[in-house]
Design a protein around this motif. Structure first.
Motif, PDB file in Angstrom:
ATOM      1  N   LYS A  18       0.833  -1.078   0.101  1.00 15.18           N
ATOM      2  CA  LYS A  18      -0.149  -0.016  -0.035  1.00 15.18           C
ATOM      3  C   LYS A  18       0.836   1.344   0.161  1.00 15.18           C
ATOM      4  N   GLN A  19       1.945   1.172   0.936  1.00 12.24           N
ATOM      5  CA  GLN A  19       2.949   2.328   0.933  1.00 12.24           C
ATOM      6  C   GLN A  19       3.598   2.644  -0.534  1.00 12.24           C
ATOM      7  N   GLU A  21       2.315   1.807  -3.507  1.00  9.77           N
ATOM      8  CA  GLU A  21       1.312   2.317  -4.361  1.00  9.77           C
ATOM      9  C   GLU A  21       0.860   3.838  -4.188  1.00  9.77           C
ATOM     10  N   ARG A  22       0.900   4.053  -2.929  1.00  9.43           N
ATOM     11  CA  ARG A  22       0.700   5.549  -2.564  1.00  9.43           C
ATOM     12  C   ARG A  22       1.762   6.517  -2.956  1.00  9.43           C
ATOM     13  N   VAL A  23       3.049   5.998  -2.737  1.00  9.97           N
ATOM     14  CA  VAL A  23       4.216   6.807  -3.255  1.00  9.97           C
ATOM     15  C   VAL A  23       4.107   7.018  -5.076  1.00  9.97           C
ATOM     16  N   LYS A  25       1.561   6.671  -7.040  1.00 14.54           N
ATOM     17  CA  LYS A  25       0.313   7.689  -7.093  1.00 14.54           C
ATOM     18  C   LYS A  25       0.588   9.297  -6.912  1.00 14.54           C
ATOM     19  N   ILE A  26       1.524   9.420  -5.992  1.00 14.35           N
ATOM     20  CA  ILE A  26       1.936  10.820  -5.617  1.00 14.35           C
ATOM     21  C   ILE A  26       3.030  11.324  -6.848  1.00 14.35           C
TER      22      ILE A  26
END
Length: 100
Positions: A18-19, A21-23, A25-26
């Motif tokens: 998840k981390q 994927e979040r990075v 996406k940013i």
């Protein structure tokens, strides 16, 4: 205890996923924002049709004038340096070449 350690490992892997994927996406959002910023159309001045633009020369050096080609040195060797014997041999070899 084994089930607990396996569940903990799976939970940590999901958090890491998840981390990541979040990075990603940013990063993608930032790239999209930069592309949109670059794609803003900018207004350009209309050219003066009554006063055409003539570019000024930046250099004071004189213009380059082309020269006539020199055909004196046909070969890499200087023809005046070749002795008469070599020149005679060269002419004879050229004359007697067989045609294939």
């Amino acid at each position: 205890m084994f089930n607990y350690s396996v569940a903990t490992k799976i939970y940590l892997m999901e958090l890491q996923k998840k981390q990541i994927e979040r990075v990603q996406k940013i990063i993608e959002d930032e790239e999209i924002r930069m592309l949109r910023k670059e794609m803003i159309p900018r207004a350009q001045l209309m050219p003066y049709f009554d006063r055409p633009f003539f570019p000024q020369r930046q250099s004071n050096r004189p213009l380059t004038v082309p020269r006539e080609p020199s055909f004196r040195n046909v070969n890499s060797r200087c023809w005046s340096c070749i002795s008469d014997i070599e020149l005679y041999h060269f002419e004879q070899v050229q004359a007697w070449k067989p045609i294939k």
